[in-house]
Scaffold this motif. Structure first.
Motif, short mmCIF file in Angstrom:
data_model
loop_
_atom_site.label_atom_id
_atom_site.label_comp_id
_atom_site.label_asym_id
_atom_site.label_seq_id
_atom_site.Cartn_x
_atom_site.Cartn_y
_atom_site.Cartn_z
N THR A 253 -7.92 -16.30 -1.99
CA THR A 253 -7.16 -17.29 -2.77
C THR A 253 -5.83 -17.69 -2.13
N CYS A 254 -5.39 -16.98 -1.10
CA CYS A 254 -4.08 -17.24 -0.50
C CYS A 254 -4.23 -17.74 0.94
N ASP A 255 -3.44 -18.73 1.29
CA ASP A 255 -3.44 -19.25 2.66
C ASP A 255 -2.71 -18.32 3.61
N VAL A 256 -1.73 -17.63 3.08
CA VAL A 256 -0.90 -16.72 3.86
C VAL A 256 -0.91 -15.35 3.18
N VAL A 257 -1.10 -14.29 3.96
CA VAL A 257 -1.11 -12.94 3.39
C VAL A 257 -0.19 -12.03 4.21
N TYR A 258 0.75 -11.41 3.52
CA TYR A 258 1.61 -10.39 4.12
C TYR A 258 1.11 -9.02 3.68
N VAL A 259 1.26 -8.04 4.56
CA VAL A 259 0.86 -6.67 4.21
C VAL A 259 2.03 -5.73 4.45
N ILE A 260 2.35 -4.95 3.43
CA ILE A 260 3.41 -3.96 3.49
C ILE A 260 2.80 -2.59 3.26
N GLY A 261 3.06 -1.64 4.14
CA GLY A 261 2.49 -0.31 3.97
C GLY A 261 3.56 0.76 4.08
N PHE A 262 3.53 1.72 3.17
CA PHE A 262 4.46 2.83 3.17
C PHE A 262 3.76 4.12 3.58
N SER A 263 4.35 4.86 4.53
CA SER A 263 3.83 6.16 4.96
C SER A 263 2.37 6.04 5.41
N MET A 264 1.44 6.78 4.80
CA MET A 264 0.03 6.63 5.16
C MET A 264 -0.43 5.20 4.95
N GLY A 265 0.10 4.55 3.92
CA GLY A 265 -0.23 3.15 3.66
C GLY A 265 0.18 2.24 4.79
N GLY A 266 1.18 2.65 5.58
CA GLY A 266 1.58 1.88 6.75
C GLY A 266 0.49 1.86 7.81
N MET A 267 -0.19 2.98 7.96
CA MET A 267 -1.27 3.04 8.94
C MET A 267 -2.48 2.24 8.46
N ILE B 152 0.84 -1.20 0.00
CA ILE B 152 0.00 0.00 0.00
C ILE B 152 0.88 1.25 0.00
N HIS B 153 0.66 2.12 -0.96
CA HIS B 153 1.46 3.34 -1.09
C HIS B 153 0.98 4.42 -0.13
N GLY B 154 1.62 5.59 -0.19
CA GLY B 154 1.35 6.66 0.75
C GLY B 154 0.46 7.77 0.21
N TYR B 155 0.24 8.76 1.05
CA TYR B 155 -0.59 9.92 0.72
C TYR B 155 0.06 10.76 -0.38
N THR B 156 -0.72 11.11 -1.38
CA THR B 156 -0.31 11.86 -2.58
C THR B 156 0.70 11.09 -3.42
N GLY B 157 0.83 9.80 -3.16
CA GLY B 157 1.76 8.99 -3.93
C GLY B 157 1.05 8.03 -4.86
N PRO C 162 1.55 3.56 -6.57
CA PRO C 162 2.29 2.30 -6.51
C PRO C 162 3.78 2.44 -6.77
N TYR C 163 4.17 3.47 -7.53
CA TYR C 163 5.59 3.68 -7.83
C TYR C 163 6.42 3.83 -6.56
N GLU C 164 5.81 4.28 -5.45
CA GLU C 164 6.56 4.47 -4.21
C GLU C 164 7.08 3.17 -3.63
N VAL C 165 6.36 2.08 -3.85
CA VAL C 165 6.77 0.77 -3.33
C VAL C 165 7.22 -0.18 -4.44
N GLN C 166 7.16 0.25 -5.69
CA GLN C 166 7.43 -0.65 -6.82
C GLN C 166 8.83 -1.26 -6.80
N PHE D 228 0.78 -10.74 -5.87
CA PHE D 228 0.87 -9.37 -5.37
C PHE D 228 -0.35 -8.54 -5.75
N GLU D 229 -0.75 -7.68 -4.82
CA GLU D 229 -1.76 -6.65 -5.07
C GLU D 229 -1.13 -5.32 -4.67
N VAL D 230 -1.11 -4.38 -5.61
CA VAL D 230 -0.55 -3.05 -5.34
C VAL D 230 -1.56 -2.02 -5.85
N PRO D 231 -2.62 -1.80 -5.09
CA PRO D 231 -3.71 -0.91 -5.56
C PRO D 231 -3.31 0.56 -5.59
#
Length: 228
Positions: free
Chosen positions: A68-82, A7-12, A14-18, A32-35
């Motif tokens: 569809t996934c047995d295991v899910v990891y979540v990565i968040g950057f900046s606002m996306g972290g919250m 998950i990317h940040g405020y005013t950003g 997907p390129y922020e985490v790409q 991967f899901e990078v909305p």
């Protein structure tokens, strides 16, 4: 199957985490899901957008992976972290990574240093070549003030969910971050009750941590945490 939501940040966008996504994709067979959060992306259109839309978009992407996934990891950057912390507090998330997460707002000392640098470069006539200045100048032009109020509302809404996070969590903070202060990472470590948490500082990284000078160390640290 392992799924990974980034998950990317405020005013950003997907390129922020790409760069991190590319690194992980090359070394795993994960899904991967990078909305792109509403109103965000390379060209901003934030007028009339609300923080609930940003959370809902990330939440739907998570639920899609969880189907569809047995295991899910979540990565968040900046606002996306919250937003990521909110998801980890509400749903079954297997591992959580918070990058420059905006639990606190602004790093005043680093911002003062950056402004001082901008002034010095303006006096030398080289400000037009400063990528950091151009990046934030462009964002300011495209960001309506009410949208920043929505950002603050989102942070306030998601903060209580930090206390619900019990999964392994990796918190990474750039020590040269011009937006989010070091104390934000320390705050997150203190608020999250998980007994399995790790706090790492990147000495050379500014806010766009996936583009920092020590990004390879960042990528390796995240990979090690998610695959240990």
């Amino acid at each position: 199957m392992i799924g990974c939501l980034c998950i990317h940040g405020y005013t950003g966008g997907p390129y922020e985490v790409q760069p991190l996504v590319d690194y992980l994709e090359q070394r795993t067979n994960w899904m991967f899901e990078v909305p792109t959060l509403p109103g965000h992306g390379r060209k901003l259109d934030l007028k009339g957008r609300y923080y609930q839309e940003w959370i809902a978009t990330a939440e739907l992407a998570f639920l899609k992976l969880a189907k569809t996934c047995d295991v899910v990891y979540v990565i968040g950057f900046s606002m996306g972290g919250m937003i990521a912390a909110y998801l980890a507090g509400k749903y079954k998330v297997d591992r959580l990574v918070l990058l420059s997460a905006a639990g606190k707002y602004i790093s005043v000392p680093q911002m003062y240093k950056d402004i001082t640098d901008f002034v010095a470069e303006a006096l030398k006539g080289t400000l037009a070549d400063n990528d950091l200045f151009l990046h934030y100048q462009d964002k300011l032009k495209q960001t309506p003030f009410p949208s920043s109020i929505e950002f603050v509302k989102l942070i306030r809404f998601t903060r209580p969910f930090l206390k619900e996070v019990q999964v392994p969590v990796l918190i990474i903070q750039g020590q040269q971050d011009e937006m989010v202060p070091d104390k934000a990472a320390i705050y997150l470590e203190q608020e999250i009750p998980s007994t399995d948490k790790q706090l790492v500082f990147m000495k050379e990284s500014k806010h766009l941590i996936c583009y920092g000078k020590d990004k390879e160390e960042l990528f390796e640290t995240v990979m090690s945490f998610l695959t240990r």
